[in-house]
Design a protein around this motif. Structure first.
Motif, PDB file in Angstrom:
ATOM      1  N   THR A  77      -1.485   4.284  -3.148  1.00  0.00           N
ATOM      2  CA  THR A  77      -2.036   2.926  -3.162  1.00  0.00           C
ATOM      3  C   THR A  77      -2.676   2.660  -4.530  1.00  0.00           C
ATOM      4  N   ARG A 136      -5.523   4.494   7.892  1.00  0.00           N
ATOM      5  CA  ARG A 136      -5.239   3.729   9.109  1.00  0.00           C
ATOM      6  C   ARG A 136      -6.443   2.830   9.473  1.00  0.00           C
ATOM      7  N   GLU A 173       1.335   5.646   0.896  1.00  0.00           N
ATOM      8  CA  GLU A 173       1.234   6.503   2.096  1.00  0.00           C
ATOM      9  C   GLU A 173      -0.198   6.964   2.359  1.00  0.00           C
ATOM     10  N   GLN A 229       3.710  -4.407   2.694  1.00  0.00           N
ATOM     11  CA  GLN A 229       4.677  -3.295   2.625  1.00  0.00           C
ATOM     12  C   GLN A 229       3.937  -1.971   2.492  1.00  0.00           C
ATOM     13  N   ARG A 230       4.501  -0.926   3.087  1.00  0.00           N
ATOM     14  CA  ARG A 230       3.995   0.431   2.846  1.00  0.00           C
ATOM     15  C   ARG A 230       5.128   1.197   2.183  1.00  0.00           C
ATOM     16  N   VAL A 289      -6.235  -0.506   7.873  1.00  0.00           N
ATOM     17  CA  VAL A 289      -5.286  -1.401   8.559  1.00  0.00           C
ATOM     18  C   VAL A 289      -5.982  -2.014   9.774  1.00  0.00           C
ATOM     19  N   VAL A 293       0.864  -1.189   0.000  1.00  0.00           N
ATOM     20  CA  VAL A 293       0.000   0.000   0.000  1.00  0.00           C
ATOM     21  C   VAL A 293       0.898   1.236   0.000  1.00  0.00           C
ATOM     22  N   PHE A 307      -2.844   5.114   2.302  1.00  0.00           N
ATOM     23  CA  PHE A 307      -3.719   4.019   2.757  1.00  0.00           C
ATOM     24  C   PHE A 307      -4.223   4.331   4.168  1.00  0.00           C
TER      25      PHE A 307
END
Ligand code: AMP
Length: 299
Positions: free
Chosen positions: A77, A54, A50, A71-72, A57, A48, A52
């Protein structure tokens, strides 16, 4: 036993004749992972950007999905947008922004490499290969695909078929791959390309399995109202793999039931936008629909 799932982790903007919903949690791996999590521990592999949120998640975490392989990366995204016609079957892709997927190379954490069940959800076949290359003798590997890869990455896909236990695709993809309109002739031809189990999805008409114990017709749960079918195929295969990973005994002995559970999770997926309905379902509600399907198909 756990299921390792690799695929797209996306933001989906979805338009139906009744409503429009931007930037929902989507992607083949997200749908499959949530579906599988009702039955077995899930390890998600994806990427994803920056942007994406929170809260998405937290949704994965709520389903106890292991995120060490997510991975970020700097950038955006993967963003996909689609529009449905009034029949809710015909879909047009409006936009595909690859974002961080453009440079993504899945790298599995050490603990992920020995997962016994692997689902290569829809993503470029080269990335599906890359994940398999890192695995240590998994017990059962299933892949899903889409028409795009038949058009632009057929040699990679054909090479992948030789490395699979099971291949799941929809009826139009089966026709495109084999040149056969007849589903049962297509199944035979796909076996010759490698996989021991082949599952052809037929949307609201259910799915067909062909495997060592013959064929099985799996019903779709009869829904009165479809809100958004995006991710139904991914939910089906995710639910199926989760159920198989949780099952005792042989794959042959469990796969038909696993398909029925996948079919039921997919039905919930269609009742809300994106993952909105699936993430609120309980195991008891899944069991109730399985029993209903059993009553409906018994004779
Ligand atoms: P389905 O409705 O089962 O075909 O799956 C829809 C999901 O596929 C959406 O959540 C999208 O984010 C994802 N998707 C769309 N295009 C692609 C693509 N080119 N690669 C990977 N995933 C995609």
């Amino acid at each position: 036993m756990s299921v390792l799932i690799v695929g797209s982790t996306a933001l989906d903007s979805i338009k139906t004749p009744k409503a429009e919903n931007p930037r929902l949690l989507g992607g083949s791996a997200s749908h499959a992972a949530v579906a599988a999590s009702f039955f077995a521990p899930v390890k998600l592999v994806g990427v994803v950007g920056e942007d994406f949120p929170r809260r998405y998640v937290r949704l994965y975490e709520h389903h106890k999905i292991e995120l060490a392989g997510l991975q970020r990366l700097p950038g955006k995204t993967f963003h996909w947008s689609g529009e449905y016609e009034a029949n809710m079957n015909n879909r047009r892709t409006l936009l595909t922004e690859l974002g961080v997927f453009e440079t993504f190379t899945p790298k599995l954490p050490e603990a992920h490499r020995s997962a016994p069940f692997v689902l290569l959800a829809n993503i470029a076949p080269a990335l599906q290969h890359h994940v398999l290359d890192q695995m240590r003798r998994p017990r059962f590997v299933t892949a899903d695909t889409m028409d795009l890869w038949l058009n632009v990455a057929l040699p990679d896909l054909l090479r992948l078929l030789k490395r699979l236990d099971a291949f799941v695709l929809n009826d139009s993809e089966a026709q495109q791959l084999t040149g056969e309109e007849n589903l049962f002739t297509a199944l035979r031809k796909i076996h010759r390309l490698g996989p021991k189990y082949v599952v052809i999805k037929q949307g609201s008409h259910g799915s067909v399995l062909s495997g060592p114990r013959g064929q099985f017709l799996c019903p779709a749960y009869p829904l009165r109202r479809v809100v958004d079918p995006t991710g139904a195929g991914d939910s089906f295969v995710g639910g199926m793999m989760g159920y198989l990973a949780a099952g005792k005994g042989s794959i042959d002995g469990n796969i038909r039931r696993a398909m029925v559970y996948g079919s039921v999770v997919a039905s919930f997926c269609c009742e809300g936008f994106g993952l909105q309905r699936t993430t609120r379902v309980t195991r008891a509600q899944i069991e109730e629909r399985v029993r209903e399907l059993q009553r409906l198909t018994k004779f």
